[in-house]
Each structure stands twice: as structure tokens, then as C-alpha cells.
Design a protein around this motif. Structure first.
Motif, PDB file in Angstrom:
ATOM      1  N   MET A  19      41.605  49.667  28.387  1.00  0.00           N
ATOM      2  CA  MET A  19      42.835  50.279  28.875  1.00  0.00           C
ATOM      3  C   MET A  19      43.891  50.324  27.771  1.00  0.00           C
TER       4      MET A  19
ATOM      5  N   THR B 141      55.186  50.356  30.131  1.00  0.00           N
ATOM      6  CA  THR B 141      54.026  51.241  30.008  1.00  0.00           C
ATOM      7  C   THR B 141      52.747  50.513  30.406  1.00  0.00           C
TER       8      THR B 141
ATOM      9  N   SER C 174      52.387  47.720  32.222  1.00  0.00           N
ATOM     10  CA  SER C 174      52.404  47.349  33.637  1.00  0.00           C
ATOM     11  C   SER C 174      52.066  48.556  34.524  1.00  0.00           C
ATOM     12  N   GLN C 175      52.641  49.706  34.207  1.00  0.00           N
ATOM     13  CA  GLN C 175      52.355  50.918  34.974  1.00  0.00           C
ATOM     14  C   GLN C 175      50.879  51.297  34.864  1.00  0.00           C
ATOM     15  N   ARG C 176      50.326  51.214  33.664  1.00  0.00           N
ATOM     16  CA  ARG C 176      48.913  51.583  33.479  1.00  0.00           C
ATOM     17  C   ARG C 176      47.987  50.601  34.206  1.00  0.00           C
TER      18      ARG C 176
ATOM     19  N   GLN D  54      48.701  49.097  36.991  1.00  0.00           N
ATOM     20  CA  GLN D  54      48.803  49.533  38.392  1.00  0.00           C
ATOM     21  C   GLN D  54      47.896  50.739  38.643  1.00  0.00           C
ATOM     22  N   GLU D  55      47.939  51.720  37.747  1.00  0.00           N
ATOM     23  CA  GLU D  55      47.138  52.931  37.900  1.00  0.00           C
ATOM     24  C   GLU D  55      45.642  52.651  37.757  1.00  0.00           C
ATOM     25  N   THR D  56      45.290  51.768  36.823  1.00  0.00           N
ATOM     26  CA  THR D  56      43.880  51.522  36.499  1.00  0.00           C
ATOM     27  C   THR D  56      43.222  50.531  37.453  1.00  0.00           C
TER      28      THR D  56
ATOM     29  N   GLY E  17      44.915  48.996  40.289  1.00  0.00           N
ATOM     30  CA  GLY E  17      45.376  49.071  41.667  1.00  0.00           C
ATOM     31  C   GLY E  17      46.292  47.963  42.141  1.00  0.00           C
TER      32      GLY E  17
ATOM     33  N   GLU F 292      49.999  45.445  40.958  1.00  0.00           N
ATOM     34  CA  GLU F 292      51.105  45.240  40.034  1.00  0.00           C
ATOM     35  C   GLU F 292      50.943  43.913  39.288  1.00  0.00           C
TER      36      GLU F 292
END
Length: 181
Positions: free
Chosen positions: A27, A60, A62-64, A66-68, A70, A72
């Protein structure tokens, strides 16, 4: 190119928020960070990046996550220089190497306010000792972290900022890993 350390809070501990380090490394590489390395399963990632701020990197990443994955995950970033300063600034030096097993550093997302530091005063001088220096809370436990009354103190809520802790051994190993090109 700057060397950074990402310290992820609460992954691969107690059966929740499981992330394989190989997937986490991939990631980071997908985010175009370079020379990505991980240390143990508790979310320590060394990487290189140009020109970004630590807070920008943390957001950036932390957001990725979450996206990758699922969920936080708070991410705290320190540069290699900051990590080395944390080690050099240890207010609890020990004469016995064995004692360092009872030394922990909590990395804070932000420097606590004067009001928050006042709330910490009752915990500073007991058998277990804590001290905040800048954005780090150092804790030295008389016996062990799990047997300490401080173990249940919600320092993040008390100080008003997210944090993640590492023991002294892990901290030094991550610093050594970050120092290698």
C-alpha cells in the motif's frame, strides 16, 4: 528524499484491525513512497518521500488504510531526525539494559496544551513515572506496563490528542532500520 517513520495505532493487537505487513508495504509503495520497510507486526513503517509535511503524510496514509483495509487507523509520523531526538532526549536513562524493557514512548499526534499537561501532573512521580517532552510521553514502569495502575489511564483523552506507544527496544530497532539506506 526524506526518511519518515509511520507509527500506526492499534493494528494487529488483541485480534482487531489485522493488516499483514506485506500488504501494508505494498500500500505504501502504491502511494509512491520509496524504500519502504516494516518492522514487526505492530505497524512500524519506514519510508522515504519528497517534500510532504508530516501531517499531510499521516492524513494520506490514514485515508488509504481506510480505503484499502476498511477501517480507520490513526497514523503518527516522525522524521528520522525527530526519532533520533526522541531517543537522545530520554528523561529516564537506565544503568541496567534489562530496565529498558519497562520504558515506553507514546508518540502524540499533537503537542498537548498547558491545561492537558496539568492533568498529567498526578502521574509524574509515583512508582511508575511519566513525562511529556514536546510530542512524546515517556513512561517508565517500576515492574511492568501490564501491572501498572497507569495501564488503564486514557492518556490520549487526558492529553487531548491521538497517540501510539512503542517500547524502548522496538523504538531503537525502528531507528536503526530507518538509518540504513
Amino acid at each position: 528524499m526524506n526518511t519518515y517513520i509511520a507509527l500506526l495505532r492499534g493494528i494487529n493487537v488483541g485480534g482487531n484491525k489485522i493488516i499483514k505487513m506485506q500488504e501494508l508495504k505494498a500500500m505504501f509503495e502504491a502511494l509512491k513512497y520509496e524504500n519502504v520497510r516494516t518492522y514487526i507486526q505492530s505497524g512500524n513503517v519506514v519510508f522515504e518521500s519528497e517534500g510532504a509535511s508530516a501531517s499531510g503524510l499521516a492524513g494520506t496514509i490514514s485515508q488509504r488504510i481506510q480505503e484499502t483495509f476498511g477501517f480507520e487507523v490513526p497514523v503518527i509520523i516522525r522524521s528520522l531526525e525527530e526519532l533520533e531526538a526522541v531517543i537522545a532526549g530520554n528523561p529516564f536513562p537506565q544503568s541496567e539494559q534489562e530496565a529498558y524493557k519497562r520504558l515506553y514512548v507514546s508518540f502524540l499526534a499533537a503537542e498537548p496544551s498547558a491545561e492537558a499537561l496539568e492533568k498529567l501532573r498526578p502521574y509524574e512521580d509515583g512508582a511508575d513515572k511519566v513525562q511529556v517532552i514536546g510530542r512524546e510521553l515517556y513512561a517508565f514502569y517500576e515492574v511492568s506496563v501490564s501491572e501498572s495502575p497507569l495501564f488503564k489511564v486514557p492518556f490520549d483523552k487526558l492529553l487531548g490528542t491521538a497517540l501510539t506507544a512503542r517500547n524502548w527496544n522496538t523504538l531503537n530497532k525502528v531507528a536503526a532500520l530507518a538509518s540504513k539506506p
